[in-house]
Design a protein around this motif. Structure first.
Motif, mmCIF file in Angstrom:
data_model
loop_
_atom_site.group_PDB
_atom_site.id
_atom_site.type_symbol
_atom_site.label_atom_id
_atom_site.label_comp_id
_atom_site.label_asym_id
_atom_site.label_seq_id
_atom_site.Cartn_x
_atom_site.Cartn_y
_atom_site.Cartn_z
ATOM 1 N N UNK A 1 0.241 -1.411 0.174
ATOM 2 C CA UNK A 1 0.166 0.026 0.120
ATOM 3 C C UNK A 1 1.067 0.995 0.158
ATOM 4 N N UNK A 2 1.640 1.173 0.423
ATOM 5 C CA UNK A 2 2.928 2.798 0.608
ATOM 6 C C UNK A 2 3.394 2.604 -1.020
ATOM 7 N N UNK A 3 3.475 1.636 -1.195
ATOM 8 C CA UNK A 3 4.668 2.114 -2.920
ATOM 9 C C UNK A 3 4.002 2.029 -3.573
ATOM 10 N N UNK A 4 2.191 1.983 -3.598
ATOM 11 C CA UNK A 4 0.869 2.041 -4.182
ATOM 12 C C UNK A 4 0.833 3.073 -4.806
ATOM 13 N N UNK A 5 0.675 4.379 -3.157
ATOM 14 C CA UNK A 5 -0.213 4.757 -3.024
ATOM 15 C C UNK A 5 0.955 5.991 -3.817
ATOM 16 N N UNK A 6 2.180 6.174 -4.126
ATOM 17 C CA UNK A 6 2.963 6.683 -4.208
ATOM 18 C C UNK A 6 3.136 6.580 -5.994
ATOM 19 N N UNK A 7 3.109 5.160 -5.884
ATOM 20 C CA UNK A 7 3.255 5.060 -7.673
ATOM 21 C C UNK A 7 1.703 6.384 -8.476
ATOM 22 N N UNK A 8 0.901 5.314 -7.272
ATOM 23 C CA UNK A 8 -0.633 5.911 -8.545
ATOM 24 C C UNK A 8 -0.541 7.324 -8.876
ATOM 25 N N UNK A 9 0.167 8.311 -7.919
ATOM 26 C CA UNK A 9 0.262 9.505 -7.991
ATOM 27 C C UNK A 9 1.176 9.913 -8.938
ATOM 28 N N UNK A 10 2.329 9.659 -9.078
ATOM 29 C CA UNK A 10 3.440 9.484 -9.551
ATOM 30 C C UNK A 10 3.496 9.327 -11.161
ATOM 31 N N UNK A 11 2.431 7.895 -11.482
ATOM 32 C CA UNK A 11 2.542 7.416 -13.415
ATOM 33 C C UNK A 11 1.367 8.615 -13.785
ATOM 34 N N UNK A 12 0.294 9.297 -12.453
ATOM 35 C CA UNK A 12 -0.494 9.992 -13.336
ATOM 36 C C UNK A 12 0.054 10.805 -13.725
ATOM 37 N N UNK A 13 0.926 11.951 -12.980
ATOM 38 C CA UNK A 13 1.468 13.202 -13.236
ATOM 39 C C UNK A 13 2.661 13.345 -14.849
ATOM 40 N N UNK A 14 3.314 11.471 -14.413
ATOM 41 C CA UNK A 14 4.080 11.673 -15.832
ATOM 42 C C UNK A 14 2.944 11.198 -17.203
ATOM 43 N N UNK A 15 1.920 10.922 -16.943
ATOM 44 C CA UNK A 15 0.901 10.264 -17.849
ATOM 45 C C UNK A 15 0.649 12.169 -18.359
ATOM 46 N N UNK A 16 0.148 12.501 -17.674
ATOM 47 C CA UNK A 16 -0.395 14.175 -17.791
ATOM 48 C C UNK A 16 0.436 14.956 -18.517
ATOM 49 N N UNK A 17 2.034 15.189 -17.916
ATOM 50 C CA UNK A 17 2.769 15.687 -18.298
ATOM 51 C C UNK A 17 3.592 15.139 -20.008
ATOM 52 N N UNK A 18 3.632 14.066 -20.243
ATOM 53 C CA UNK A 18 3.589 13.347 -21.379
ATOM 54 C C UNK A 18 2.619 14.041 -22.759
#
Length: 228
Positions: free
Chosen positions: A140-157
Protein backbone atom coordinates in the motif's frame (compact mmCIF):
# COMPACT_ATOMS: atom_id res chain seq x y z
CA UNK A 1 8.05 13.01 -8.28
CA UNK A 2 4.31 13.35 -7.87
CA UNK A 3 2.22 12.54 -4.84
CA UNK A 4 -1.41 13.68 -5.03
CA UNK A 5 -4.00 12.00 -2.88
CA UNK A 6 -2.72 12.87 0.58
CA UNK A 7 -5.56 15.32 1.16
CA UNK A 8 -7.98 12.41 1.00
CA UNK A 9 -5.99 10.68 3.74
CA UNK A 10 -6.01 13.80 5.89
CA UNK A 11 -9.78 14.11 5.56
CA UNK A 12 -10.43 10.50 6.57
CA UNK A 13 -12.30 10.33 9.88
CA UNK A 14 -10.33 8.68 12.68
CA UNK A 15 -12.34 6.21 14.76
CA UNK A 16 -11.51 4.60 18.10
CA UNK A 17 -11.30 0.79 17.77
CA UNK A 18 -12.52 0.52 21.36
CA UNK A 19 -15.66 2.66 21.06
CA UNK A 20 -16.27 2.73 17.31
CA UNK A 21 -16.76 6.48 17.57
CA UNK A 22 -14.90 9.31 15.84
CA UNK A 23 -11.99 10.71 17.82
CA UNK A 24 -12.28 14.12 19.42
CA UNK A 25 -9.59 16.74 18.84
CA UNK A 26 -8.04 15.68 22.13
CA UNK A 27 -8.22 12.06 21.04
CA UNK A 28 -6.52 12.88 17.74
CA UNK A 29 -3.73 14.63 19.65
CA UNK A 30 -3.24 11.59 21.87
CA UNK A 31 -3.17 9.30 18.86
CA UNK A 32 -0.55 11.57 17.27
CA UNK A 33 1.61 11.33 20.39
CA UNK A 34 1.42 7.54 20.26
CA UNK A 35 2.41 7.51 16.57
CA UNK A 36 5.34 9.84 17.22
CA UNK A 37 6.50 7.61 20.07
CA UNK A 38 6.06 4.51 17.91
CA UNK A 39 8.14 6.11 15.15
CA UNK A 40 11.01 6.61 17.59
CA UNK A 41 10.74 3.21 19.26
CA UNK A 42 10.42 1.19 16.05
CA UNK A 43 13.31 3.14 14.49
CA UNK A 44 15.60 2.61 17.47
CA UNK A 45 14.73 -0.96 18.42
CA UNK A 46 13.03 -2.56 15.45
CA UNK A 47 9.62 -4.19 15.39
CA UNK A 48 10.42 -7.31 17.39
CA UNK A 49 12.23 -5.54 20.23
CA UNK A 50 9.64 -2.77 20.43
CA UNK A 51 6.67 -3.17 22.75
CA UNK A 52 3.45 -1.40 23.58
CA UNK A 53 4.85 -0.60 27.03
CA UNK A 54 7.92 1.08 25.52
CA UNK A 55 5.71 3.08 23.16
CA UNK A 56 3.35 4.28 25.88
CA UNK A 57 6.27 5.14 28.18
CA UNK A 58 7.86 7.14 25.37
CA UNK A 59 4.57 8.95 24.74
CA UNK A 60 3.90 9.54 28.44
CA UNK A 61 0.50 7.87 28.08
CA UNK A 62 -1.05 5.14 30.25
CA UNK A 63 -0.99 1.58 28.93
CA UNK A 64 -4.77 1.27 29.12
CA UNK A 65 -5.20 4.40 27.02
CA UNK A 66 -3.25 2.77 24.18
CA UNK A 67 -6.11 0.36 23.47
CA UNK A 68 -8.55 3.21 22.90
CA UNK A 69 -6.58 3.94 19.73
CA UNK A 70 -4.89 0.71 18.60
CA UNK A 71 -5.65 -2.99 19.03
CA UNK A 72 -2.06 -4.28 19.08
CA UNK A 73 1.57 -3.57 18.33
CA UNK A 74 1.03 -4.61 14.72
CA UNK A 75 -1.94 -2.26 14.41
CA UNK A 76 0.07 0.77 15.49
CA UNK A 77 2.96 -0.34 13.28
CA UNK A 78 0.67 -0.47 10.24
CA UNK A 79 -0.86 2.87 11.18
CA UNK A 80 2.65 4.32 11.41
CA UNK A 81 3.54 3.10 7.91
CA UNK A 82 0.40 4.72 6.53
CA UNK A 83 1.03 7.90 8.52
CA UNK A 84 4.63 8.19 7.28
CA UNK A 85 3.39 7.56 3.75
CA UNK A 86 0.82 10.34 4.04
CA UNK A 87 3.35 12.78 5.45
CA UNK A 88 6.08 12.08 2.92
CA UNK A 89 3.59 12.51 0.06
CA UNK A 90 2.40 15.74 1.63
CA UNK A 91 6.00 16.98 1.83
CA UNK A 92 6.47 16.24 -1.86
CA UNK A 93 3.17 17.82 -2.89
CA UNK A 94 3.94 21.01 -0.96
CA UNK A 95 7.37 21.23 -2.56
CA UNK A 96 5.92 20.80 -6.04
CA UNK A 97 3.31 23.53 -5.72
CA UNK A 98 3.89 26.20 -8.34
CA UNK A 99 6.37 24.23 -10.46
CA UNK A 100 6.37 25.56 -14.03
CA UNK A 101 7.10 22.28 -15.81
CA UNK A 102 7.23 18.58 -15.18
CA UNK A 103 11.01 18.58 -14.88
CA UNK A 104 10.83 21.38 -12.32
CA UNK A 105 8.17 19.41 -10.48
CA UNK A 106 10.43 16.35 -10.42
CA UNK A 107 13.27 18.27 -8.86
CA UNK A 108 10.97 19.95 -6.33
CA UNK A 109 9.25 16.67 -5.44
CA UNK A 110 12.52 14.90 -4.78
CA UNK A 111 13.71 17.86 -2.73
CA UNK A 112 10.61 17.46 -0.57
CA UNK A 113 11.23 13.73 -0.27
CA UNK A 114 14.84 14.19 0.82
CA UNK A 115 13.89 16.89 3.34
CA UNK A 116 11.37 14.54 4.91
CA UNK A 117 13.84 11.64 4.89
CA UNK A 118 16.50 13.72 6.63
CA UNK A 119 13.99 14.68 9.33
CA UNK A 120 12.42 11.20 9.60
CA UNK A 121 15.06 8.53 8.95
CA UNK A 122 12.68 6.06 10.64
CA UNK A 123 10.87 5.93 7.30
CA UNK A 124 13.51 3.58 5.94
CA UNK A 125 13.65 1.11 8.81
CA UNK A 126 9.89 1.02 9.29
CA UNK A 127 9.20 0.46 5.59
CA UNK A 128 11.87 -2.25 5.33
CA UNK A 129 10.43 -4.10 8.33
CA UNK A 130 6.94 -3.85 6.86
CA UNK A 131 8.06 -6.34 4.19
CA UNK A 132 8.02 -9.01 6.91
CA UNK A 133 5.59 -7.60 9.48
CA UNK A 134 2.81 -6.49 7.14
CA UNK A 135 3.45 -7.10 3.41
CA UNK A 136 0.05 -5.68 2.44
CA UNK A 137 0.86 -2.40 4.18
CA UNK A 138 4.24 -2.28 2.44
CA UNK A 139 2.52 -2.70 -0.91
CA UNK A 140 0.00 0.00 0.00
CA UNK A 141 2.86 2.38 0.86
CA UNK A 142 4.50 2.07 -2.53
CA UNK A 143 1.27 1.85 -4.50
CA UNK A 144 -0.05 5.12 -3.07
CA UNK A 145 3.11 6.89 -4.17
CA UNK A 146 3.28 5.31 -7.61
CA UNK A 147 -0.37 5.86 -8.51
CA UNK A 148 0.01 9.63 -8.27
CA UNK A 149 3.45 9.52 -9.83
CA UNK A 150 2.26 7.56 -12.86
CA UNK A 151 -0.71 9.89 -13.38
CA UNK A 152 1.57 12.93 -13.23
CA UNK A 153 3.96 11.50 -15.81
CA UNK A 154 1.09 10.61 -18.13
CA UNK A 155 -0.31 14.14 -17.92
CA UNK A 156 3.17 15.56 -18.59
CA UNK A 157 3.50 13.36 -21.69
CA UNK A 158 0.26 14.78 -23.04
CA UNK A 159 1.56 18.29 -22.33
CA UNK A 160 4.80 17.55 -24.17
CA UNK A 161 7.03 17.81 -21.07
CA UNK A 162 8.01 14.13 -20.93
CA UNK A 163 9.19 11.72 -23.62
CA UNK A 164 5.98 10.08 -24.96
CA UNK A 165 7.81 6.81 -25.62
CA UNK A 166 8.27 6.14 -21.91
CA UNK A 167 5.94 3.75 -20.11
CA UNK A 168 4.60 5.88 -17.22
CA UNK A 169 4.27 2.93 -14.85
CA UNK A 170 7.81 1.64 -15.46
CA UNK A 171 9.22 5.17 -15.28
CA UNK A 172 7.40 5.87 -12.01
CA UNK A 173 8.72 2.73 -10.32
CA UNK A 174 12.23 3.32 -11.67
CA UNK A 175 12.39 6.93 -10.47
CA UNK A 176 10.87 6.12 -7.10
CA UNK A 177 13.41 3.34 -6.60
CA UNK A 178 16.25 5.65 -7.57
CA UNK A 179 15.13 8.32 -5.12
CA UNK A 180 14.81 5.81 -2.30
CA UNK A 181 18.31 4.39 -2.85
CA UNK A 182 19.90 7.82 -3.29
CA UNK A 183 18.34 8.82 0.01
CA UNK A 184 19.60 5.65 1.67
CA UNK A 185 23.16 6.11 0.43
CA UNK A 186 23.58 9.86 0.88
CA UNK A 187 21.32 10.56 3.88
CA UNK A 188 20.81 7.39 5.89
CA UNK A 189 24.35 6.01 5.56
CA UNK A 190 26.31 9.28 5.38
CA UNK A 191 28.06 10.52 8.53
CA UNK A 192 30.38 13.43 9.32
CA UNK A 193 33.59 13.21 11.38
CA UNK A 194 31.52 13.24 14.60
CA UNK A 195 29.27 10.46 13.35
CA UNK A 196 26.27 12.70 12.74
CA UNK A 197 23.95 12.24 9.74
CA UNK A 198 23.53 15.16 7.32
CA UNK A 199 20.68 17.60 7.81
CA UNK A 200 20.10 17.66 4.06
CA UNK A 201 21.30 15.89 0.95
CA UNK A 202 24.55 17.10 -0.60
CA UNK A 203 23.61 19.70 -3.28
CA UNK A 204 26.12 18.15 -5.70
CA UNK A 205 24.44 14.76 -5.32
CA UNK A 206 21.03 16.32 -5.81
CA UNK A 207 22.15 18.20 -8.93
CA UNK A 208 23.64 15.01 -10.39
CA UNK A 209 20.40 13.16 -9.77
CA UNK A 210 18.33 15.99 -11.25
CA UNK A 211 20.46 15.95 -14.40
CA UNK A 212 19.94 12.20 -14.69
CA UNK A 213 16.16 12.64 -14.35
CA UNK A 214 16.10 15.47 -16.89
CA UNK A 215 18.01 13.32 -19.39
CA UNK A 216 15.73 10.37 -18.73
CA UNK A 217 12.40 12.20 -19.03
CA UNK A 218 12.93 15.08 -21.46
CA UNK A 219 11.46 14.56 -24.93
CA UNK A 220 14.14 13.50 -27.40
CA UNK A 221 15.29 16.41 -29.52
CA UNK A 222 14.88 18.93 -26.71
CA UNK A 223 17.70 21.43 -26.71
CA UNK A 224 20.30 20.98 -24.00
CA UNK A 225 19.64 24.49 -22.76
CA UNK A 226 15.98 23.63 -22.15
CA UNK A 227 16.99 21.09 -19.52
CA UNK A 228 19.14 23.33 -17.39
Amino acid sequence: MSAPGDLLDEQAELVSPATGRPLTKRGEATRRRLLEAAEAVFAEQGYHEASIVKITERAGIGLGTFYLYFDSKQTIFEALVIDLNRRVRHSMSEAMAGAGSRLEAERAGFAGFFRFTAEHPALYRVVREAEFVSPDTLRLHYTRIVEGYEAGLRDAQQAGDVDPRLDPAVAAWALMGMGELIGMRFLLWERDAEGRPPAEIDPAVFDAMALFIDNALAPRGAQEGDRQ
